[in-house]
Design an enzyme around this catalytic site. Structure first.
Site, PDB file in Angstrom:
ATOM      1  CG  HIS A 172      35.000  46.827  42.991  1.00 60.83           C
ATOM      2  ND1 HIS A 172      33.827  47.196  42.379  1.00 60.83           N
ATOM      3  CD2 HIS A 172      34.701  45.746  43.740  1.00 60.83           C
ATOM      4  CE1 HIS A 172      32.863  46.372  42.753  1.00 60.83           C
ATOM      5  NE2 HIS A 172      33.371  45.475  43.586  1.00 60.83           N
ATOM      6  CG  ASP A 202      33.777  49.636  39.978  1.00 60.59           C
ATOM      7  OD1 ASP A 202      34.808  49.005  39.662  1.00 60.59           O
ATOM      8  OD2 ASP A 202      32.991  49.273  40.871  1.00 60.59           O
ATOM      9  CB  SER A 243      31.397  43.204  42.886  1.00 61.97           C
ATOM     10  OG  SER A 243      31.023  43.832  44.082  1.00 61.97           O
TER      11      SER A 243
END
Length: 636
Positions: A435, A484, A579
């Site tokens: 992502h 992901d 992230s």
């Protein structure tokens, strides 16, 4: 800072042989002199692999096909040794030179997956069959006990008779006897060393038993287990017989006889007192004792003889082994406990070497202990997988070098800013979250910074890596949040230092370990409406079961490709800006990349754990996508 790092690098390169891992390849440079062996290899990376596993090789030079008019030197790989650790450099167009990876920890692997188009790797052709692709041909080679490399003629090969033909090959050295440029063929190596063979392996050790068959070499060894490791890494050895120190024939005591046979199996063993026999472990699917190319055992009351490299005085035999490991030319050592060889608490440590990497003689019943350098151990001097532990809410500041695999992924548009974290998993590979690239798939807008602690220290002079390729998992969907995970291939290999190293991948084949020491790191927000932090943050955080995690996220599906971590009461968690960063856990003194920071409800909320991509579920995908890299293949 950058000037100091560069200065340290050049001092290391030109002044000593005890530096750490050097991964650079030098283009248009040929090292003059120091030759210890020569062979043919398809590229510089395979030449480097040969140098790494050769007992004397520290440096190498490779001549690609277009770099020389001498047909006998095309694809030539020249392995070199040097007392000083360096050799004179000569400018030569097309030549590629570099260093052995003996000090590069996790990069030490005999596995080489690349398939080369347009070259015929020649050797003894002993099997021909029809197949549909080079990959199928490689699989046949991997599952044939004698096959070391292969050549596949494609469906467009000029001779119709040989189209779609797979030729299995071998040679005494395990490398091609010649390499020729040829259209519509593809060549490569067996993947036995990658753990891909279906042949299976036998770990039995047969006491008081000798195999006959064909001897391919005889090497001095202290026990049958070292003998087995030597056999495993010898290109022609399929099984062995070791004669102990009590063997009746003086000249054969402590000799490890490496053997082969036409059938691939030994004949019936002969009962022999003080003889021990066994098999190569090359075809094993899992990492077993003996499949790693190093010997860590210390042998008390034993002296190893060989060429004297250096003598020093240290405290304890472990200190002697550590000293040997740090001196890259040292292959084995003897630590003397004779009173005349001791000065207080320190005793004589003799660092030694030989032509084949094994002692030239072994003496028993002496006041000494001996052993081998750990330079080829995967947990060797670079300490890639054993580093002290090394969106964070409730975390604390990290220290320099504490998390050397952590990188900052930054986007340069109108202004440059930190966007995501990532983890170094190989000298040319970074693993992160898919992502992070939503709407940002252009590789030229990204800069990757490793070996940093404070973002404020990044200036226009700070070195960074550029992205060559972004590989997002094919099943990733923005709207779902599953799969992901993404790989980043860097334009150039990283040079590993104390501040910049790789993290080990978990093994998909291992029984699920119980991780009790897990950490998350990143420069992300320290509160939901916060800002990117200047100093890298760290937080100790427990794993929780997927069943427990699912109770907290009833509107979402927690799949087996996910792993959750967090405290029930909240307080510590990843947050915006973290992230793609690592969730790492220690198991048996090794740090593994267990998860990739993916998603969660808010940051550090009560009963809202963080959700991470479970890396173990993607090991096959990672290996598949990195197998064609020009760096060492990733292998766990």
């Amino acid at each position: 800072m950058i000037a100091l790092r560069q200065a340290a690098y050049f001092i290391c390169l030109f002044a000593t042989v005890s530096c750490g891992c050097l991964t650079q390849l030098y283009h248009n440079i040929f090292f003059r002199g120091g030759d210890v062996s020569a062979m043919y290899t398809p590229d510089a990376q395979y030449c480097q692999l040969m140098c790494t596993f050769h007992p004397r090789c520290l440096l190498f030079s490779f001549l690609p096909e277009n770099s020389t008019s001498d047909a006998d030197k095309r694809f030539g790989c020249f392995l070199k040794d040097s007392v000083t650790g360096t050799l004179p450099r000569v400018s030569r167009t097309g030549a590629i030179s570099g260093h052995s990876l003996k000090r590069c920890g996790h990069q030490i692997s005999a596995c080489h997956r690349s398939i080369y188009k347009g070259i015929d790797m020649r050797g003894v052709n002993f099997n021909a069959s029809k197949v549909r692709s080079a990959k199928e041909c490689q699989e046949r080679c991997t599952n044939n006990i004698h096959c070391q490399f292969f050549t596949y003629a494609t469906k467009t090969f000029f001779s119709a008779e040989y189209r779609n033909t797979c030729l299995l090959k071998r040679s005494p050295q395990g490398t091609p006897t010649r390499i020729k440029v040829l259209s519509d063929v593809e060549s490569g190596f067996s993947l036995k060393a990658c753990g891909n063979s279906k042949i299976g392996c036998r770990v039995d050790i047969f006491q008081h038993s000798a195999f006959s068959d064909v001897d391919v070499a005889g090497i001095i060894a202290p026990d049958a287990f070292v003998c087995r490791t030597i056999c495993t890494y010898h290109p022609s050895c399929l099984f062995f017989t070791f004669y102990t120190n009590a063997w009746k024939t003086d000249s054969q005591r402590n000799v490890c006889f490496l053997k082969t046979s036409q059938s691939g199996s030994p004949s019936s063993p002969t009962p022999q007192e003080n003889a021990i026999s066994g098999y190569s472990l090359l075809t094993c699917k899992q990492t077993l004792p003996g499949t790693e190319p190093c010997h860590s055992k210390i042998y008390p009351q034993v002296a190893f003889e060989g060429e004297e490299l250096h003598v020093t005085f240290v405290k304890g035999v472990d200190g002697c082994q550590e000293t040997c490991t740090k001196m890259i030319r040292c292959q084995f050592f003897t630590y003397s406990l004779f009173p005349e060889d001791c000065r207080g608490e320190k005793c004589k440590c003799s660092l030694r070497l030989s032509l084949d990497g094994s002692p030239t003689n072994i003496t028993y019943g002496t006041q000494a202990s001996s052993g081998y350098s750990l330079r080829l151990c995967k947990r060797g001097d670079s300490r890639v997988c054993t580093t002290k532990r090394t969106r964070i809410v409730g975390g604390t500041n990290a220290s320099w070098g504490e998390w050397p695999w952590q990188v900052s992924l930054q986007v340069k548009q109108r202004a440059q800013s930190h966007l995501c974290g990532g983890s170094i998993i190989g000298r040319q590979w970074v693993l992160t979250a898919a992502h992070c690239f939503d709407g940002l798939l252009l590789s030229n807008i990204w800069r990757i910074y490793g070996g940093i602690l404070n973002l404020s220290e990044i200036t226009t002079e700070t070195s960074f890596s550029q992205i060559k390729e972004i590989i997002v998992h094919p099943n990733y969907k923005i709207s779902e949040g599953s799969h992901d995970i993404a790989l980043i291939k860097l334009e150039a290999p990283l040079n590993f230092t104390d501040l910049q190293k790789a993290i080990c991948l978990p093994s998909k084949d291992d029984t699920k370990p119980v991780y009790t020491d897990c950490w998350i790191t990143g420069w992300g927000f320290t509160e939901e409406k916060g800002k990117i932090q200047n100093t890298l943050q760290k937080a100790n955080i427990p794993l929780i079961s997927n069943e427990e995690c699912q109770k907290s996220y009833r509107d979402y599906k927690i799949t087996k490709q996910m792993i959750c971590a967090g405290y029930k009461e909240g307080g510590k968690d990843a947050c915006k800006g973290d992230s793609g960063g690592p969730l790492v856990c220690q198991h048996e003194e090794t740090w593994h990349l267990v998860g990739i920071t993916s998603w969660g409800e808010g940051c550090a909320r009560r009963e809202q754990p963080g959700v991470y991509t479970k890396v173990a579920e993607y090991v096959d995908w990672i290996l598949e996508k990195t197998q064609d890299s020009h760096g060492q293949p990733l292998r766990k």
